[in-house]
Design an enzyme around this catalytic site. Structure first.
Site, PDB file in Angstrom:
ATOM      1  N   LYS A 129       8.607  20.991   3.817  1.00 54.36           N
ATOM      2  CA  LYS A 129       7.400  21.804   3.588  1.00 54.36           C
ATOM      3  C   LYS A 129       6.191  20.929   3.886  1.00 54.36           C
ATOM      4  O   LYS A 129       5.827  20.049   3.109  1.00 54.36           O
ATOM      5  CB  LYS A 129       7.315  22.295   2.140  1.00 54.36           C
ATOM      6  CG  LYS A 129       6.159  23.269   1.965  1.00 54.36           C
ATOM      7  CD  LYS A 129       5.458  23.177   0.626  1.00 54.36           C
ATOM      8  CE  LYS A 129       4.256  22.319   0.551  1.00 54.36           C
ATOM      9  NZ  LYS A 129       3.086  22.644   1.347  1.00 54.36           N
ATOM     10  N   GLU A 156      -8.849   6.915  -7.013  1.00 55.37           N
ATOM     11  CA  GLU A 156      -8.683   7.162  -5.576  1.00 55.37           C
ATOM     12  C   GLU A 156      -9.660   8.256  -5.154  1.00 55.37           C
ATOM     13  O   GLU A 156      -9.641   9.357  -5.699  1.00 55.37           O
ATOM     14  CB  GLU A 156      -7.245   7.615  -5.278  1.00 55.37           C
ATOM     15  CG  GLU A 156      -7.012   7.785  -3.792  1.00 55.37           C
ATOM     16  CD  GLU A 156      -5.612   8.284  -3.448  1.00 55.37           C
ATOM     17  OE1 GLU A 156      -5.180   9.284  -4.046  1.00 55.37           O
ATOM     18  OE2 GLU A 156      -4.975   7.666  -2.584  1.00 55.37           O
ATOM     19  N   CYS A 198      -3.618   6.648   2.268  1.00 55.03           N
ATOM     20  CA  CYS A 198      -3.170   6.159   0.958  1.00 55.03           C
ATOM     21  C   CYS A 198      -3.389   4.654   0.885  1.00 55.03           C
ATOM     22  O   CYS A 198      -3.568   4.096  -0.193  1.00 55.03           O
ATOM     23  CB  CYS A 198      -1.711   6.501   0.736  1.00 55.03           C
ATOM     24  SG  CYS A 198      -0.662   5.978   2.092  1.00 55.03           S
ATOM     25  N   GLU A 215       5.945   8.944  -3.236  1.00 56.37           N
ATOM     26  CA  GLU A 215       5.028   8.003  -2.576  1.00 56.37           C
ATOM     27  C   GLU A 215       3.629   8.552  -2.804  1.00 56.37           C
ATOM     28  O   GLU A 215       3.247   9.558  -2.209  1.00 56.37           O
ATOM     29  CB  GLU A 215       5.328   7.925  -1.071  1.00 56.37           C
ATOM     30  CG  GLU A 215       6.745   7.531  -0.726  1.00 56.37           C
ATOM     31  CD  GLU A 215       7.075   6.117  -1.122  1.00 56.37           C
ATOM     32  OE1 GLU A 215       6.145   5.296  -1.276  1.00 56.37           O
ATOM     33  OE2 GLU A 215       8.269   5.822  -1.312  1.00 56.37           O
TER      34      GLU A 215
HETATM   35  P1  NAD Z   1      -1.325  16.637  -2.549  1.00 53.65           P
HETATM   36  O1  NAD Z   1      -0.634  15.953  -3.662  1.00 53.65           O
HETATM   37  O2  NAD Z   1      -2.408  17.583  -2.865  1.00 53.65           O
HETATM   38  O3  NAD Z   1      -0.266  17.468  -1.664  1.00 53.65           O
HETATM   39  C1  NAD Z   1       0.891  16.849  -1.137  1.00 53.65           C
HETATM   40  C2  NAD Z   1       1.933  17.925  -0.885  1.00 53.65           C
HETATM   41  O4  NAD Z   1       2.347  18.445  -2.150  1.00 53.65           O
HETATM   42  C3  NAD Z   1       1.423  19.117  -0.077  1.00 53.65           C
HETATM   43  O5  NAD Z   1       2.419  19.547   0.812  1.00 53.65           O
HETATM   44  C4  NAD Z   1       1.169  20.162  -1.153  1.00 53.65           C
HETATM   45  O6  NAD Z   1       1.247  21.485  -0.677  1.00 53.65           O
HETATM   46  C5  NAD Z   1       2.272  19.851  -2.128  1.00 53.65           C
HETATM   47  N1  NAD Z   1       2.009  20.337  -3.486  1.00 53.65           N
HETATM   48  C6  NAD Z   1       0.806  20.483  -4.091  1.00 53.65           C
HETATM   49  N2  NAD Z   1       0.971  20.979  -5.328  1.00 53.65           N
HETATM   50  C7  NAD Z   1       2.306  21.155  -5.515  1.00 53.65           C
HETATM   51  C8  NAD Z   1       3.103  21.651  -6.587  1.00 53.65           C
HETATM   52  N3  NAD Z   1       2.549  22.060  -7.729  1.00 53.65           N
HETATM   53  N4  NAD Z   1       4.440  21.667  -6.433  1.00 53.65           N
HETATM   54  C9  NAD Z   1       5.005  21.236  -5.277  1.00 53.65           C
HETATM   55  N5  NAD Z   1       4.304  20.784  -4.222  1.00 53.65           N
HETATM   56  C10 NAD Z   1       2.970  20.733  -4.346  1.00 53.65           C
HETATM   57  O7  NAD Z   1      -1.803  15.476  -1.558  1.00 53.65           O
HETATM   58  P2  NAD Z   1      -2.618  15.597  -0.211  1.00 53.65           P
HETATM   59  O8  NAD Z   1      -4.017  15.971  -0.538  1.00 53.65           O
HETATM   60  O9  NAD Z   1      -1.876  16.401   0.794  1.00 53.65           O
HETATM   61  O10 NAD Z   1      -2.564  14.071   0.296  1.00 53.65           O
HETATM   62  C11 NAD Z   1      -3.366  13.089  -0.245  1.00 53.65           C
HETATM   63  C12 NAD Z   1      -2.628  12.265  -1.265  1.00 53.65           C
HETATM   64  O11 NAD Z   1      -1.423  11.767  -0.702  1.00 53.65           O
HETATM   65  C13 NAD Z   1      -3.421  11.034  -1.668  1.00 53.65           C
HETATM   66  O12 NAD Z   1      -3.306  10.849  -3.050  1.00 53.65           O
HETATM   67  C14 NAD Z   1      -2.739   9.904  -0.915  1.00 53.65           C
HETATM   68  O13 NAD Z   1      -2.892   8.630  -1.479  1.00 53.65           O
HETATM   69  C15 NAD Z   1      -1.333  10.361  -0.931  1.00 53.65           C
HETATM   70  N6  NAD Z   1      -0.564   9.709   0.130  1.00 53.65           N
HETATM   71  C16 NAD Z   1       0.360   8.766  -0.231  1.00 53.65           C
HETATM   72  C17 NAD Z   1       1.089   8.105   0.741  1.00 53.65           C
HETATM   73  C18 NAD Z   1       2.131   7.074   0.367  1.00 53.65           C
HETATM   74  O14 NAD Z   1       3.030   6.838   1.167  1.00 53.65           O
HETATM   75  N7  NAD Z   1       2.053   6.452  -0.797  1.00 53.65           N
HETATM   76  C19 NAD Z   1       0.878   8.401   2.084  1.00 53.65           C
HETATM   77  C20 NAD Z   1      -0.074   9.374   2.415  1.00 53.65           C
HETATM   78  C21 NAD Z   1      -0.781  10.039   1.420  1.00 53.65           C
END
Ligand code: NAD
Length: 511
Positions: A190, A400, A299, A265
């Site tokens: 997804k 962050e 990230c 992650e």
């Molecule tokens: P997000 O947490 O808002 O969303 C990530 C994914 O989770 C999306 O596909 C979203 O639709 C899904 N999601 C959201 N709510 C959910 C729920 N209640 N149940 C299941 N799935 C759900 O993050 P984002 O805005 O897409 O990305 C930014 C974040 O990702 C930042 O915090 C960044 O640091 C982190 N990030 C981490 C890494 C790593 O490898 N550590 C890499 C890239 C991004």
């Protein structure tokens, strides 16, 4: 309206609206809800990139059923054969690199040089993981009994659910899908609702490489509507999320209830330390790239720069001067250095943090404003922003932001710098600029982070080393390199007794 199914996207002109379906059991299908959502260009919201399926639990259930059936066949395909398909998908990505990079810049805004890098990372992951199909090493050890053979083999986990963020829409999907498939698992992915197209393009490379039906499935939609049912599904034996720490808590809690394997992650607040003996030219270049690359939406973004007092003023003056000159604009223009925020919500968060920083007493040296005139009118643009004299306890130094807002903090020396660096809830990436090898190794030992760079900023991971972090950045798993192998396989220990008699381990000892 053109419907994008198995046709090559190259045959569709960008003046047509492309409608993308889910990919389940080898078929492109509409969501059971009958609903769709739009994917628009954050640099110019008049540009509709595509229309995607707004799916729900029933679509997840269908994909999991397909993946479960496919698993019974796929797990029996020899790993080197599975790996050949991944290799072929990587070769297809090479041919389509430019096209997919442009799609990615259109859907998420980062500059072309970076989106080319994102596709390249998927290619690199393809080659690396294809090689793993002929390794997947396990230990073969001497038995403590005579005429007995002992070894451990890797076996696939089963059906895997993957939930990805928008900032590395192809690279992060590839970190999950490619090792999972080589290891013999079947998958449902997804993608983030802001960037489904790049994951779609990756899946298309798989389909064109000849992946059997049901092995890779894509279900698009929103987090709670698709991500949650995917994580909850009892037949999904492993769930891998890259995203925010808040969503990580939700997914981790769901997974814990059914003891399923779960890789999280999550966020970062990454420090770059600059000591008095550093090569300042290099540190300034690195700090700009780390802080404003991907508009600070990595990230691993260099969001805190901790500078020793002897070079603090010079570093600040030169860094701010350079930050002011960064060219902000549409990432499709090759001269642009920084693109837009991903969406209005993220831009508002960035601007709120500017206010928070001001109110906390940090000194705003440049930026802080939305750009909304002329070429910026239809996008989510903001000036590169630098705060100085930031106290380590301020919120802008702790939380962050995920935008182009860099905090510069003074420090007394290495010990002080490491205390500041470690004094946040996250532990993803870290870096230090110094010419002193003793200090560099001290930092490698003492920085609490999953990644440490010496004389480079906090960004720039390569696919064949483990990637991930400590503390609130995750739950201890790693992607990339052998980290991925550990997650996508289960160990089975095998004992072959060829003595023709009952031998009791730990009991029958020839003293
Ligand atoms: P997000 O947490 O808002 O969303 C990530 C994914 O989770 C999306 O596909 C979203 O639709 C899904 N999601 C959201 N709510 C959910 C729920 N209640 N149940 C299941 N799935 C759900 O993050 P984002 O805005 O897409 O990305 C930014 C974040 O990702 C930042 O915090 C960044 O640091 C982190 N990030 C981490 C890494 C790593 O490898 N550590 C890499 C890239 C991004």
């Amino acid at each position: 309206m053109a419907t994008d199914t198995l046709a090559s996207p190259a045959t569709l002109s960008h003046t047509q609206t492309r409608v993308f379906k889910n990919f389940i059991d080898g078929e492109w299908v509409e969501a059971t809800t009958g609903k769709t959502f739009e994917n628009r260009n954050p640099a110019d919201t008049r540009d509709l990139v595509g229309i995607f399926q707004r799916s729900a639990k029933a679509d997840v259930d269908a994909a999991v059923d397909a993946a479960k059936r496919a698993f019974e066949r796929w797990r029996l395909v020899p790993a080197p054969r599975r790996a050949e398909l991944v290799f072929r998908a990587a070769e297809i990505l090479i041919e389509r690199k430019e096209e997919y990079a442009r799609d990615m810049t259109r859907e998420m805004g980062k500059v072309l040089a970076e989106t080319r890098g994102d596709v390249q990372e998927a290619i690199d992951a393809g080659y690396y993981n294809a090689g793993e199909g002929r390794r997947m090493f396990g230990p073969t050890v001497p038995s403590e009994m005579p005429n007995k053979f002992a070894m451990a083999v890797r076996q696939p986990v089963g059906v895997c659910g993957m939930i990805t963020p928008w900032n590395f829409p192809m690279a992060i999907s590839s970190w999950k899908l490619l090792p999972a498939v080589v290891c013999g698992n079947t998958c449902i992915i997804k993608p983030a609702q802001d960037t489904p197209l790049s994951t779609f393009n990756l899946v298309r490379a798989f389909t064109d490489a000849g992946i059997p039906k049901g092995v890779v499935n894509i279900v698009t939609g929103f987090g709670a509507e698709v991500g949650t049912p995917l994580a909850e599904h009892p037949d999904v034996r492993a769930v891998s999320l890259t995203g925010s720490s808040d969503v990580g808590r939700i997914i981790g809690t769901i997974a814990a209830k059914s003891f399923k394997r779960c890789s999280l992650e999550l966020g970062g607040k990454n420090p770059m330390i600059v000591l008095d003996d550093a090569n300042l030219d290099l540190a300034i270049e690195g700090g700009l790239w780390g802080g404003f690359g991907t508009t600070g939406q990595r990230c691993t973004a260099t969001s805190r720069i901790i500078v020793q007092k002897g070079v603090y003023q010079e570093f600040v003056d030169r860094y701010v001067e350079r930050a002011k000159k960064l060219k902000v604009g549409n990432g499709l223009d090759e001269t642009t250095e920084m693109g837009p925020a991903i969406n209005e919500k993220q831009l508002q968060t960035d601007l709120e943090y500017v206010e928070i920083g001001r109110n906390e007493g940090a000194k705003l040296m440049c930026g802080g404003n939305r750009l909304d005139q002329g070429e910026y009118k239809y996008g989510f643009f903001m000036e590169p922003t630098v705060f100085i004299d930031v106290d380590p306890k301020m919120r802008i130094a702790q939380e962050e932001i995920f935008g182009p807002v860099v905090s510069i903090l003074p420090c007394d020396g290495l010990e002080d710098a490491i205390e500041i660096a470690n004094g946040v809830e996250y532990g993803l990436s870290s870096s230090i600029y110094t010419k002193d090898v003793n200090k560099a190794f001290g930092a490698i030992r003492d920085l609490s982070a999953g990644i440490t760079y010496i004389n480079a900023p906090t960004i720039g991971a390569e696919v064949h080393l483990p990637f991930g972090g400590t503390k609130a950045t995750g739950n201890g798993h790693r992607e990339g390199g052998i980290g991925a192998l550990e997650f996508y396989t289960e160990w089975k220990s095998v004992y072959v007794d060829y003595s023709d008699k009952l031998q009791k381990a730990q009991i029958d000892r020839a003293e």
